[in-house]
Design an enzyme around this catalytic site. Sequence first.
Site, short mmCIF file in Angstrom:
data_model
loop_
_atom_site.label_atom_id
_atom_site.label_comp_id
_atom_site.label_asym_id
_atom_site.label_seq_id
_atom_site.Cartn_x
_atom_site.Cartn_y
_atom_site.Cartn_z
N LYS A 51 0.83 -1.21 0.00
CA LYS A 51 0.00 0.00 0.00
C LYS A 51 0.87 1.26 0.00
CE LYS A 51 -3.92 -2.15 2.37
NZ LYS A 51 -4.72 -2.20 3.61
N ALA A 67 -1.84 0.74 6.75
CA ALA A 67 -2.13 -0.30 7.73
C ALA A 67 -2.94 -1.41 7.08
CB ALA A 67 -2.91 0.29 8.91
N ASP A 68 -2.86 -2.58 7.67
CA ASP A 68 -3.70 -3.69 7.26
C ASP A 68 -3.97 -4.56 8.47
OD1 ASP A 68 -4.78 -4.88 4.60
OD2 ASP A 68 -4.19 -6.58 5.84
N THR A 69 -5.19 -5.06 8.56
CA THR A 69 -5.61 -5.87 9.70
C THR A 69 -6.12 -7.22 9.22
OG1 THR A 69 -6.24 -3.87 10.92
CG2 THR A 69 -7.16 -5.95 11.71
N GLY A 104 -0.77 -4.58 10.91
CA GLY A 104 0.54 -4.08 10.52
C GLY A 104 0.40 -2.60 10.18
#
Length: 186
Positions: A51, A67-69, A104
């Site tokens: 991203k 961010a990534d979840t 993250g």
Amino acid sequence: MQLILGSGSPRRQDILKQVNVDFTVRTPNVDESQIKTTKPIEKVSALCKLKAASIIFEADDEIIVTADTVVSYKNMIFEKPKTKQEAYTMMRALSGQTHEVHTGVLVNSKHKQELFVETTKVIFYPLTDEEINDYIETDEPYDKAGAYGIQGLAAPFIKKIDGDYYNVVGLPIGRLMQVLKNFNDH
């Protein structure tokens, strides 16, 4: 310093607004399916980087946060469900169990970057089929990893969490703010 949130997530935006942080949104345009790993921490780390790579710095003082979840249960990643059956299967698996939520976060300036992963353990109460079916009839599960939002209609399903609540929502704001302090010096 200009903070750029590299995310279209309304939840991440709400968290930043809640703590009175000024930011601009630049939504990354990436094909997340190119990240093939099935390891939760590797996946969120790789997705943050992917991203971030898609967002271009427009000024020298910008700090870009991506961010990534993901939700993981028994080392299996639970993505956003695409169907009611997928949502049902995820909720049934999480019922009465402990799972992890990994977010993250990559903080990136022209001079440095820092990546971290925050993990929170979440314990669900045992759920009845009626509770699951009522829940998956709403719109809520389908844009959330693991098919639920802790801050929404699934709140009554949560027995306990061990870790950062905001991480489960999608942005570990406390840790992010600590990391941003290091970027103010540059």
